[in-house]
Design a protein around this motif. Sequence first.
Motif, short mmCIF file in Angstrom:
data_model
loop_
_atom_site.label_atom_id
_atom_site.label_comp_id
_atom_site.label_asym_id
_atom_site.label_seq_id
_atom_site.Cartn_x
_atom_site.Cartn_y
_atom_site.Cartn_z
N LEU A 1 0.83 -1.21 0.00
CA LEU A 1 0.00 0.00 0.00
C LEU A 1 0.86 1.26 0.00
O LEU A 1 0.56 2.24 -0.68
CB LEU A 1 -0.93 0.01 1.21
CG LEU A 1 -2.09 -1.00 1.17
CD1 LEU A 1 -2.83 -1.02 2.49
CD2 LEU A 1 -3.06 -0.67 0.04
N VAL A 2 1.94 1.23 0.78
CA VAL A 2 2.86 2.38 0.81
C VAL A 2 3.46 2.61 -0.57
O VAL A 2 3.57 3.75 -1.04
CB VAL A 2 3.96 2.15 1.87
CG1 VAL A 2 5.09 3.18 1.70
CG2 VAL A 2 3.37 2.25 3.27
N ASP A 3 3.87 1.51 -1.24
CA ASP A 3 4.48 1.64 -2.57
C ASP A 3 3.49 2.16 -3.61
O ASP A 3 3.83 3.02 -4.43
CB ASP A 3 5.05 0.29 -3.03
CG ASP A 3 6.25 -0.14 -2.21
OD1 ASP A 3 6.87 0.74 -1.57
OD2 ASP A 3 6.56 -1.34 -2.19
N THR A 4 2.27 1.63 -3.59
CA THR A 4 1.29 2.00 -4.62
C THR A 4 0.68 3.38 -4.38
O THR A 4 0.25 4.04 -5.33
CB THR A 4 0.16 0.96 -4.70
OG1 THR A 4 -0.46 0.82 -3.42
CG2 THR A 4 0.69 -0.38 -5.14
N ALA A 5 0.65 3.81 -3.11
CA ALA A 5 0.07 5.13 -2.82
C ALA A 5 0.93 6.26 -3.40
O ALA A 5 0.43 7.33 -3.75
CB ALA A 5 -0.09 5.32 -1.32
N ASN A 6 2.25 6.00 -3.47
CA ASN A 6 3.17 6.97 -4.08
C ASN A 6 3.01 8.37 -3.46
O ASN A 6 2.87 9.37 -4.17
CB ASN A 6 2.94 7.03 -5.60
CG ASN A 6 4.11 7.69 -6.31
OD1 ASN A 6 5.24 7.65 -5.82
ND2 ASN A 6 3.83 8.29 -7.45
N LEU B 1 -0.99 7.77 7.25
CA LEU B 1 -1.85 8.55 6.35
C LEU B 1 -2.81 7.64 5.58
O LEU B 1 -4.00 7.95 5.44
CB LEU B 1 -0.99 9.36 5.37
CG LEU B 1 -0.13 10.48 5.97
CD1 LEU B 1 0.87 10.99 4.93
CD2 LEU B 1 -1.01 11.62 6.45
N ILE B 2 -2.27 6.52 5.11
CA ILE B 2 -3.10 5.57 4.36
C ILE B 2 -4.18 4.96 5.25
O ILE B 2 -5.35 4.89 4.88
CB ILE B 2 -2.21 4.45 3.76
CG1 ILE B 2 -1.31 5.03 2.66
CG2 ILE B 2 -3.06 3.31 3.20
CD1 ILE B 2 -0.24 4.08 2.19
N SER B 3 -3.77 4.52 6.43
CA SER B 3 -4.71 3.89 7.37
C SER B 3 -5.83 4.84 7.75
O SER B 3 -7.01 4.46 7.77
CB SER B 3 -3.96 3.41 8.61
OG SER B 3 -4.84 2.83 9.55
N ASN B 4 -5.48 6.08 8.06
CA ASN B 4 -6.49 7.07 8.44
C ASN B 4 -7.44 7.38 7.29
O ASN B 4 -8.64 7.58 7.49
CB ASN B 4 -5.81 8.36 8.93
CG ASN B 4 -5.14 8.19 10.27
OD1 ASN B 4 -5.52 7.31 11.05
ND2 ASN B 4 -4.14 8.99 10.55
N LYS B 5 -6.90 7.40 6.06
CA LYS B 5 -7.73 7.68 4.89
C LYS B 5 -8.73 6.54 4.67
O LYS B 5 -9.93 6.78 4.43
CB LYS B 5 -6.82 7.84 3.66
CG LYS B 5 -7.56 7.99 2.34
CD LYS B 5 -8.39 9.25 2.26
CE LYS B 5 -8.98 9.43 0.87
NZ LYS B 5 -9.87 10.60 0.79
N ILE B 6 -8.25 5.29 4.74
CA ILE B 6 -9.13 4.13 4.55
C ILE B 6 -10.19 4.11 5.65
O ILE B 6 -11.38 3.84 5.38
CB ILE B 6 -8.32 2.83 4.55
CG1 ILE B 6 -7.41 2.78 3.32
CG2 ILE B 6 -9.25 1.61 4.56
CD1 ILE B 6 -6.45 1.60 3.32
N ALA B 7 -9.78 4.39 6.88
CA ALA B 7 -10.73 4.39 8.01
C ALA B 7 -11.80 5.46 7.82
O ALA B 7 -12.99 5.20 8.04
CB ALA B 7 -9.98 4.61 9.31
N LYS B 8 -11.39 6.65 7.37
CA LYS B 8 -12.34 7.75 7.18
C LYS B 8 -13.32 7.45 6.05
O LYS B 8 -14.54 7.62 6.19
CB LYS B 8 -11.59 9.04 6.89
CG LYS B 8 -12.48 10.26 6.69
CD LYS B 8 -11.65 11.50 6.39
CE LYS B 8 -12.56 12.70 6.14
NZ LYS B 8 -11.76 13.92 5.78
N ASP B 9 -12.79 6.97 4.92
CA ASP B 9 -13.64 6.72 3.75
C ASP B 9 -14.64 5.58 3.99
O ASP B 9 -15.70 5.54 3.37
CB ASP B 9 -12.77 6.37 2.54
CG ASP B 9 -12.01 7.59 2.01
OD1 ASP B 9 -12.31 8.71 2.46
OD2 ASP B 9 -11.11 7.40 1.17
#
Length: 441
Positions: A300-305, A344-352
């Motif tokens: 996820l970190v790699d693909t989020a760029n 940042l990714i985790s918080n975004k997925i949780a929010k959405d």
Amino acid sequence: MEIKLDKHSANEASIKINLIEADYQPKVDAKLKDYAKKANIKGFRPGKAPISMVKNLYGTSVLVDEINDILSSSLNEYIKEQPFRILGEPLPVVESAANIDWKNQKEFEFEYKIGFVEDVDIKLDESLEATAYSIEVDDKVMNEAIENLKKQYGKMTNPEVSEENDFLYGDLKSADGSFEKTLSLPLSKMDGRSVKKFIGVEKGAVIEFDPSKAIKTDLAEVLDMSEEEAAEISGTYTFTVQNINRTEEAQLDQEFFDKVFGPNEVSTEEEFKNKVKEIMSENYDRETKTFTEEQIKDKLVDTANIELPETFLKEWLGKANENVSEEDIAKEYPMYAKQLVWSLISNKIAKDNEIKAEHEEVIEKTKEMIREQLASSGLGAQMEDNMDMFVDNYLKGNEGQNYMQMLTSVQNEKVLGFVREKIKMKEEKISLDQFKELLAN
């Protein structure tokens, strides 16, 4: 008041705040009047000193305090209104603040550096792949574990003559007399040729050898010294045997079963082996689950760029951690950056997806953690009645930071569970040795 945002790059900017007299003077005048009512100035009755004198004594400090309050609240409100996510904390530009003439200046300009990221875009579908591994607990692995338990719970004896795998307790001395230490020497750590000198000896025996050649690995650990000290150990040394220590393996009987699992938990050798296999499987499941989750995070970190404001973050880390050197920050930054991107990714997925960590889930996870800690010390069952007290004390500790860490941990687990349902998960059974190879790569 005027606030301007000046973007320097895709993820760094400065915020400039301009204040005129009308923005701060009414608050300063009100505060000075309040001071005048309470001021106890020599030569005047309390509260009767002229306002001009109060202003002369306290005017600058009151001005500075009020402007700082205005800046803090204005900056926070402005940042909340922005579409981007600020990272770290705004850094005041010290050079501009240092040139302020607080006594004569009427208009002020303050500048802050910020680092940020724009909206994080995460795509969760089967184009992302991860593997869920499970370790087969075969007879070889299980028998090794049982042998280790038999040694761990075995009886210590002091035979007259040493054998392979004994521990020899005695005095190690250098030939020139510059080094002398009493220690326990594990024969299992010694080179195959050198160990022959230590087998078949009795108390009082004096053995001549070179520790740097005789001890295969972990020389510093065996001699209980630092790596630097161990590097100086070479040449001729003598070891005088004071005692011989040997662990006799425990027998597969009820006494052994009770020591390992508690009274009457198992009563036959077959039940014992099944219990060992069950616990090993549970432990390996936890390890493979953690490995899989780290694999998912990496993908996820790699693909989020996500491009982080590296220069800003390193400066902010330096100011937030005054005792940390620039070299240490540069060394630790890649790991910090990876953790920040995942957050940042985790918080975004949780929010959405409206994923939230509930208070009851935090309590249960904390109980699990404490149970594991107590179990490792052999105090699990008898401490269960006090579990609520342990949980409460832990979550209130560290000024509430422990609770926030557990809350974040629960949310991350729920996010990863959600992600596993959305991406393509493969299952693969592997041996323990294969899993160790995966960990090593």
